[in-house]
Design an enzyme around this catalytic site. Structure first.
Site, short mmCIF file in Angstrom:
data_model
loop_
_atom_site.label_atom_id
_atom_site.label_comp_id
_atom_site.label_asym_id
_atom_site.label_seq_id
_atom_site.Cartn_x
_atom_site.Cartn_y
_atom_site.Cartn_z
N ASP A 67 12.95 -14.31 -27.89
CA ASP A 67 13.30 -13.57 -29.10
C ASP A 67 12.43 -12.33 -29.29
OD1 ASP A 67 11.06 -15.11 -29.56
OD2 ASP A 67 11.92 -16.30 -31.16
N ASN A 136 10.10 -25.34 -39.92
CA ASN A 136 11.44 -25.67 -40.44
C ASN A 136 12.39 -26.16 -39.34
OD1 ASN A 136 12.03 -23.36 -39.03
ND2 ASN A 136 12.93 -22.24 -40.73
N HIS A 138 13.03 -24.58 -36.45
CA HIS A 138 13.69 -23.57 -35.61
C HIS A 138 13.14 -23.58 -34.19
CE1 HIS A 138 10.75 -20.10 -36.93
NE2 HIS A 138 10.34 -20.63 -35.81
N GLU A 143 17.44 -20.35 -36.77
CA GLU A 143 17.01 -20.94 -38.03
C GLU A 143 17.95 -22.08 -38.41
OE1 GLU A 143 14.20 -20.23 -38.95
OE2 GLU A 143 13.86 -18.18 -39.64
C1 F6R Z 1 8.68 -17.47 -30.87
C2 F6R Z 1 9.48 -18.68 -31.08
C3 F6R Z 1 9.31 -19.48 -32.32
C4 F6R Z 1 7.95 -20.18 -32.33
C5 F6R Z 1 7.77 -21.00 -33.60
C6 F6R Z 1 6.40 -21.64 -33.68
O1 F6R Z 1 9.03 -16.85 -29.66
O2 F6R Z 1 10.29 -18.98 -30.25
O3 F6R Z 1 10.33 -20.43 -32.39
O4 F6R Z 1 7.85 -21.02 -31.22
O5 F6R Z 1 7.95 -20.18 -34.73
O6 F6R Z 1 5.43 -20.66 -33.81
P1 F6R Z 1 3.88 -21.00 -33.63
O7 F6R Z 1 3.71 -21.37 -32.20
O8 F6R Z 1 3.17 -19.74 -33.96
O9 F6R Z 1 3.60 -22.14 -34.55
#
Ligand code: F6R
Length: 261
Positions: A67, A136, A138, A143
């Site tokens: 992403d 959440n 995702h 989302e």
């Molecule tokens: C970012 C991504 C997101 C993160 C998620 C957890 O490329 O794919 O899904 O993996 O938001 O973020 P952290 O690792 O910062 O807790």
């Protein structure tokens, strides 16, 4: 599904990096799907260490990031491109032409999202997809309520994600509300998926993903449909799993049976 609970995030990172390096030995032109965020940093540090100290060669590897924020220039320190350069690409020898990000600037975004999917397909598909999970549920920026069949597209981020991300933005700067992300359908096509999650703040999301019903309300739960997915956890993120003891025995048996499988 394999659920591995480690004594620390460092041990988990070493194990995950070990899996990537083993796959790279088998297939020097490995196709990696990569996540950003705090969770995979330990894995990236291990890959850099392996390149520097063991001379592991990444020159034929292809990478596809999950992403990217919309309209955040690659030079912005919160862009995922910047993150990847800092935590991985600057430390290994993957050529820039083999690094791919979903489209995040300009127009024709839908067409370019389709091209991103086509680029993945042309490589033969992602061999290992590295994932984290949002509090959440995702995965990527899919989302809650994302279609379980979704493909690469632009998504609006939830308030929860915006709040979680606001810690990275200084001086009243607003975090971007839009991002381009691989879809859940895209992620499910990777040959192997490894999701890491650490800390108590991920415990609810991990429980919903591993033990909850498959539901678009917890995008991580879609991984239950994947034939080769590992959840690499620490004790805190695994703390709400009701079958923790069972998962430990599964791994013991896997170890015992290794030479017979
Ligand atoms: C970012 C991504 C997101 C993160 C998620 C957890 O490329 O794919 O899904 O993996 O938001 O973020 P952290 O690792 O910062 O807790």
């Amino acid at each position: 599904m394999r659920v591995l609970v480690f004594d620390s995030a460092e041990l988990a990172a070493r194990r995950v990096a070990g899996e990537v390096l083993a796959a790279l030995r088998e297939k020097p032109d490995l196709v990696l799907g990569l996540a950003t965020g705090s969770t995979p940093i330990g894995v990236y540090a291990e890959l850099i260490r392996a390149h520097r100290t063991e001379g592991i060669d990444f020159s034929r590897v292809r990478t596809f990031n999950l992403d990217e924020y919309l309209d955040l220039p690659a030079t912005h320190e919160q862009s995922y491109r910047h993150f990847m350069d800092r935590y991985l690409f600057s430390g290994i020898n993957v050529p820039p032409s083999q690094i791919h990000f979903p489209p995040s600037e300009g127009s024709d975004l839908l067409e370019r999202c389709r091209e991103y999917e086509e680029d993945i397909r042309r490589t033969g598909g992602i061999d290992i997809q590295i994932l984290g999970i949002g509090s959440n549920g995702h995965i990527g920026f899919n989302e809650p309520t994302s279609s379980l069949a979704s493909r690469t597209r632009v998504k609006t981020l939830t308030d929860k994600t915006l709040r979680d991300n606001s810690r990275f933005y200084r001086g009243g700067e607003e975090p971007p509300q839009l991002a381009c992300t691989m879809g859940i359908g895209t992620i499910l096509e990777a040959k192997k998926v490894i999701l890491q999650a650490f800390g108590a703040k991920k415990a609810d999301a991990v429980r919903a993903a591993v033990e909850g019903p498959v539901s678009s309300f917890c995008p991580g739960s879609a991984l239950q449909l994947h034939p080769d997915v590992s959840f690499c956890l620490d004790h805190e993120s695994a703390s709400k799993l009701s079958l923790r003891e069972y998962h430990r025995r599964v791994l013991e048996n896997e170890e015992r049976l290794r030479h017979r499988l």
